[in-house]
Design a protein around this motif. Sequence first.
Motif, PDB file in Angstrom:
ATOM      1  N   ILE A 139       0.861  -1.179  -0.154  1.00 11.40           N
ATOM      2  CA  ILE A 139      -0.099  -0.006  -0.026  1.00 11.40           C
ATOM      3  C   ILE A 139       0.847   1.234   0.156  1.00 11.40           C
ATOM      4  O   ILE A 139       1.861   1.245   0.669  1.00 11.40           O
ATOM      5  CB  ILE A 139      -0.867  -0.084   1.315  1.00 11.40           C
ATOM      6  CG1 ILE A 139      -1.879  -1.249   1.237  1.00 11.40           C
ATOM      7  CG2 ILE A 139      -1.984   1.210   1.187  1.00 11.40           C
ATOM      8  CD1 ILE A 139      -2.783  -1.283   2.350  1.00 11.40           C
ATOM      9  N   LEU A 140       0.708   2.139  -1.093  1.00  6.45           N
ATOM     10  CA  LEU A 140       1.305   3.530  -1.319  1.00  6.45           C
ATOM     11  C   LEU A 140       0.548   4.516  -0.849  1.00  6.45           C
ATOM     12  O   LEU A 140      -0.497   4.802  -1.418  1.00  6.45           O
ATOM     13  CB  LEU A 140       2.141   3.604  -2.424  1.00  6.45           C
ATOM     14  CG  LEU A 140       2.475   4.748  -2.826  1.00  6.45           C
ATOM     15  CD1 LEU A 140       3.979   5.006  -2.006  1.00  6.45           C
ATOM     16  CD2 LEU A 140       3.130   4.577  -4.436  1.00  6.45           C
ATOM     17  N   SER A 141       1.084   5.082   0.195  1.00  5.68           N
ATOM     18  CA  SER A 141       0.191   6.382   0.605  1.00  5.68           C
ATOM     19  C   SER A 141       0.923   7.583   1.311  1.00  5.68           C
ATOM     20  O   SER A 141       1.951   7.157   2.099  1.00  5.68           O
ATOM     21  CB  SER A 141      -0.901   6.164   1.417  1.00  5.68           C
ATOM     22  OG  SER A 141      -1.591   7.210   2.170  1.00  5.68           O
TER      23      SER A 141
ATOM     24  N   LEU B 115       2.066  -7.700   4.441  1.00  4.10           N
ATOM     25  CA  LEU B 115       1.770  -6.439   4.235  1.00  4.10           C
ATOM     26  C   LEU B 115       3.001  -5.718   4.142  1.00  4.10           C
ATOM     27  O   LEU B 115       3.767  -5.612   4.935  1.00  4.10           O
ATOM     28  CB  LEU B 115       1.022  -5.915   5.323  1.00  4.10           C
ATOM     29  CG  LEU B 115       0.324  -4.531   5.134  1.00  4.10           C
ATOM     30  CD1 LEU B 115      -0.490  -4.422   3.909  1.00  4.10           C
ATOM     31  CD2 LEU B 115      -0.316  -4.248   6.402  1.00  4.10           C
ATOM     32  N   TYR B 116       3.380  -4.841   2.886  1.00  5.14           N
ATOM     33  CA  TYR B 116       4.330  -3.826   2.973  1.00  5.14           C
ATOM     34  C   TYR B 116       3.710  -2.596   2.774  1.00  5.14           C
ATOM     35  O   TYR B 116       2.666  -2.276   2.075  1.00  5.14           O
ATOM     36  CB  TYR B 116       4.872  -4.140   1.376  1.00  5.14           C
ATOM     37  CG  TYR B 116       5.937  -5.077   1.467  1.00  5.14           C
ATOM     38  CD1 TYR B 116       7.185  -4.708   0.882  1.00  5.14           C
ATOM     39  CD2 TYR B 116       5.797  -6.499   1.829  1.00  5.14           C
ATOM     40  CE1 TYR B 116       8.425  -5.854   0.861  1.00  5.14           C
ATOM     41  CE2 TYR B 116       6.812  -7.381   1.899  1.00  5.14           C
ATOM     42  CZ  TYR B 116       8.176  -6.947   1.275  1.00  5.14           C
ATOM     43  OH  TYR B 116       9.034  -8.046   1.335  1.00  5.14           O
ATOM     44  N   LEU B 117       3.925  -1.593   3.715  1.00 10.16           N
ATOM     45  CA  LEU B 117       3.440  -0.087   3.761  1.00 10.16           C
ATOM     46  C   LEU B 117       4.613   0.814   3.312  1.00 10.16           C
ATOM     47  O   LEU B 117       5.688   0.955   3.935  1.00 10.16           O
ATOM     48  CB  LEU B 117       3.083   0.144   5.163  1.00 10.16           C
ATOM     49  CG  LEU B 117       1.822  -0.787   5.840  1.00 10.16           C
ATOM     50  CD1 LEU B 117       1.529  -0.190   7.099  1.00 10.16           C
ATOM     51  CD2 LEU B 117       0.654  -0.525   4.657  1.00 10.16           C
ATOM     52  N   TYR B 118       4.189   1.405   2.068  1.00  8.62           N
ATOM     53  CA  TYR B 118       4.961   2.522   1.511  1.00  8.62           C
ATOM     54  C   TYR B 118       4.614   3.963   1.995  1.00  8.62           C
ATOM     55  O   TYR B 118       3.560   4.169   1.613  1.00  8.62           O
ATOM     56  CB  TYR B 118       5.010   2.457   0.149  1.00  8.62           C
ATOM     57  CG  TYR B 118       5.522   0.935  -0.377  1.00  8.62           C
ATOM     58  CD1 TYR B 118       6.869   0.424   0.184  1.00  8.62           C
ATOM     59  CD2 TYR B 118       5.155   0.483  -1.344  1.00  8.62           C
ATOM     60  CE1 TYR B 118       7.133  -0.799  -0.288  1.00  8.62           C
ATOM     61  CE2 TYR B 118       5.393  -0.760  -2.052  1.00  8.62           C
ATOM     62  CZ  TYR B 118       6.599  -1.325  -1.523  1.00  8.62           C
ATOM     63  OH  TYR B 118       7.128  -2.447  -1.896  1.00  8.62           O
TER      64      TYR B 118
ATOM     65  N   ALA C  55      11.906  -4.027  -6.933  1.00 10.68           N
ATOM     66  CA  ALA C  55      12.583  -5.226  -6.252  1.00 10.68           C
ATOM     67  C   ALA C  55      11.864  -5.938  -5.150  1.00 10.68           C
ATOM     68  O   ALA C  55      12.185  -7.154  -4.974  1.00 10.68           O
ATOM     69  CB  ALA C  55      13.797  -4.551  -5.575  1.00 10.68           C
ATOM     70  N   ASP C  56      10.932  -5.131  -4.461  1.00  8.97           N
ATOM     71  CA  ASP C  56      10.028  -5.855  -3.616  1.00  8.97           C
ATOM     72  C   ASP C  56       8.987  -7.001  -4.297  1.00  8.97           C
ATOM     73  O   ASP C  56       8.674  -7.783  -3.412  1.00  8.97           O
ATOM     74  CB  ASP C  56       9.298  -4.976  -2.803  1.00  8.97           C
ATOM     75  CG  ASP C  56      10.047  -4.033  -1.708  1.00  8.97           C
ATOM     76  OD1 ASP C  56      11.161  -4.449  -1.455  1.00  8.97           O
ATOM     77  OD2 ASP C  56       9.521  -3.104  -1.345  1.00  8.97           O
ATOM     78  N   LYS C  57       8.543  -6.880  -5.413  1.00 13.16           N
ATOM     79  CA  LYS C  57       7.676  -7.750  -6.202  1.00 13.16           C
ATOM     80  C   LYS C  57       6.565  -8.017  -5.320  1.00 13.16           C
ATOM     81  O   LYS C  57       6.065  -8.970  -5.198  1.00 13.16           O
ATOM     82  CB  LYS C  57       8.481  -8.910  -6.316  1.00 13.16           C
ATOM     83  CG  LYS C  57       9.688  -8.976  -7.415  1.00 13.16           C
ATOM     84  CD  LYS C  57       9.940 -10.212  -7.917  1.00 13.16           C
ATOM     85  CE  LYS C  57       8.854 -10.980  -8.908  1.00 13.16           C
ATOM     86  NZ  LYS C  57       9.492 -12.330  -9.391  1.00 13.16           N
ATOM     87  N   PRO C  58       5.697  -6.940  -5.217  1.00 11.71           N
ATOM     88  CA  PRO C  58       4.341  -7.032  -4.615  1.00 11.71           C
ATOM     89  C   PRO C  58       3.464  -7.725  -5.732  1.00 11.71           C
ATOM     90  O   PRO C  58       3.578  -7.477  -6.858  1.00 11.71           O
ATOM     91  CB  PRO C  58       3.863  -5.439  -4.304  1.00 11.71           C
ATOM     92  CG  PRO C  58       4.698  -5.005  -5.550  1.00 11.71           C
ATOM     93  CD  PRO C  58       5.939  -5.382  -5.281  1.00 11.71           C
ATOM     94  N   ASP C  59       2.351  -8.534  -5.048  1.00 13.28           N
ATOM     95  CA  ASP C  59       1.547  -9.098  -6.135  1.00 13.28           C
ATOM     96  C   ASP C  59       0.450  -8.000  -6.201  1.00 13.28           C
ATOM     97  O   ASP C  59      -0.248  -8.084  -7.282  1.00 13.28           O
ATOM     98  CB  ASP C  59       1.029 -10.425  -5.213  1.00 13.28           C
ATOM     99  CG  ASP C  59       1.987 -11.398  -5.354  1.00 13.28           C
ATOM    100  OD1 ASP C  59       2.746 -11.827  -6.153  1.00 13.28           O
ATOM    101  OD2 ASP C  59       2.199 -11.654  -3.763  1.00 13.28           O
ATOM    102  N   ILE C  60       0.027  -7.271  -5.158  1.00 11.04           N
ATOM    103  CA  ILE C  60      -1.168  -6.219  -5.472  1.00 11.04           C
ATOM    104  C   ILE C  60      -0.518  -5.195  -4.705  1.00 11.04           C
ATOM    105  O   ILE C  60       0.004  -5.149  -3.587  1.00 11.04           O
ATOM    106  CB  ILE C  60      -2.334  -6.936  -4.373  1.00 11.04           C
ATOM    107  CG1 ILE C  60      -2.839  -8.141  -4.863  1.00 11.04           C
ATOM    108  CG2 ILE C  60      -3.401  -5.624  -4.582  1.00 11.04           C
ATOM    109  CD1 ILE C  60      -3.944  -8.694  -4.113  1.00 11.04           C
ATOM    110  N   LEU C  61      -0.758  -4.022  -5.553  1.00 10.20           N
ATOM    111  CA  LEU C  61      -0.087  -2.619  -5.212  1.00 10.20           C
ATOM    112  C   LEU C  61      -1.409  -1.822  -5.114  1.00 10.20           C
ATOM    113  O   LEU C  61      -2.142  -1.620  -6.260  1.00 10.20           O
ATOM    114  CB  LEU C  61       0.943  -2.065  -6.039  1.00 10.20           C
ATOM    115  CG  LEU C  61       1.462  -1.019  -5.632  1.00 10.20           C
ATOM    116  CD1 LEU C  61       2.056  -0.875  -4.315  1.00 10.20           C
ATOM    117  CD2 LEU C  61       2.329  -0.379  -6.929  1.00 10.20           C
TER     118      LEU C  61
END
Length: 626
Positions: free
Chosen positions: A263-265, A291-294, A331-337
Amino acid sequence: MTPQQLSQRLNEAVAHHKAGRLERAESIYRQIAPLAKMPLVYDLWGQLAEQQGRVEDAIRCYSQACRLHPAGVPVTIRLASALITSGRPAEAEKAVRLVLDKAPNSPEAWNALGFVLKLRGHLSAATVCHQRAITLKPDFVDGWVHYGLTLGLMGRPYMALLQHEKALELNPNHARARYGRAESLQKVYRMEEAIRDYDTYLKVEPQNLEARSFRLYALQNLDTLSREELFAEHCLYGKLAGKGPATLSGYDLSPNRRLRLAILSPDLRTHSCAYFIEPLIAGLDPAQFELYLYHDHFTEDAMSARLKKHAAVWRNFVGQQNAVVEKTIRADKPDILIDLAGHIAAMIRLPIFAKRLAPVQITYLGYPDTSGVAAMDYRFTDAIADPPGESDWFAVEKLVRFAPVAWAYQPPVDAPEVAPLPCREGGAITFGCFNSPTKFTDSLLTAWGRLLVQVPNSRLLLKGRDFEEAPVREHVLKWLQTCGIDTARVELLARTMGTPEHLAQYARVDIALDTFPYTGTTTTCEALWMGRPVVTLCGQRHAARVGASLLRTVGHPEWIVGTPDDYVQRAVDLARAPAALAAISAGLRSDLQRSALLDHAGQSACFARALRECWVAKTSQVAAAA
């Protein structure tokens, strides 16, 4: 090689460089640089490398030029800019401070230091640097512009406006000053002027996608564009942003495996967006989603700390150029962004979504319309904000109506208790609107004027940023008066320090009035939580229907109307029944607590199910195409 021969070869290289024969120019720079030991050669070589997108090569060249000429201000600024592009703002600051030691009276260096400090989140220190720059050189246009941009980030748009106007006095054709003025005008409620300035700027810089995003957000606040025209504007943005691949290769497309969700915010901090997203991600099953939080803002606070606890990875992209952010996400290769900002952010990231960074890309929550970006697969919403059928025609994404309501409201834990209605204590009816005055329109204000006439002795309480600035107050009051409002019955409240203080102001309100055509979200939830009914006008597009979605969800469709006349009449009816109004006020918190808005577990489950369905749909699509 003699000095004369070196000079001749340098001239040849410069000629090739200017003519666009970059390989021939670089061959000569590479040959003569070790021999000449001239900072100019390395500087030019660095500019060539940067022109080709080879940022690290440019940094090496600029660094060597700075070693040869430590007091070289222009090349040091280019080095700092390249370091920022490379995601190394701390090194950029160090480089500029070193040159300031050698050239302490350089306005350009002071301005560059202010720019770097701004990117690092040190806004007050940045303003000191900009002030130093324009004191040393009062006609320094870029100094005034960057001072204005920093003030804008500090939430002081009126003061920012003054700096941009000073820059335009010095150079009426300065494009960045015109752009800065447009941003500032938008934030001090002069929307039509802002759009004219955006249009003027975009004639000079038509490819600037950031400016186009800010302009799109400004257009949301007008009631003069048709739905078709607004959609066309978003599609134009998408065309300029480009089109990425339909999917990405190298991913495990198994439908039921654990998914990496990113999630990018810019709002993973104390911000309304964070309060809406936290309940959804808090309920996600870690066995199903990593979960990756950007984050994309210099502020990290207690809310950021809470969100970090749910994340396997937390990154902050503030100040980093899109190319650096893109590289990191790939590089992180998220499946869903998921994008939570759309066209509303200090740094617009939609252009990297246009290149496709994940097999599934979703926009949600922050922006009330289509992104316009072809590579954005889905937009999450609900069936009230975007009714099936016609709404689907006005989105480049597939609309996913993932839950009964598209939001999960999280009331602040420090919210005051519901206060008695002022009118029940012998006072006149007070209507209130704490929505951003950027959403005010002539038709809205005209309706308010009629309402005040029909409810004798009633008052209107408005709250907005920069109301403490006399020129902003004067502009708003004059606008109200032009639309038929007796300003003697109006009070303008400046912003408050914190959320409890903000919510406490509802003790002075009997009935909340929603804006139209761009309705409120957070403000509507807050008013309801503080026990105040909200009258909303339901329009055709998402931005005009959020109020309707929220009110239906909490069980009060009777406050939703379809015309300005009905809007006025519904508010009049509420005002004429103070005893019934008091009973409504006493029960509103319970209404919210029983609703889907506060069913965090249920909303999170709907969110998770929709994410999985989007993934399965995409993998099925890829399999069918194979």
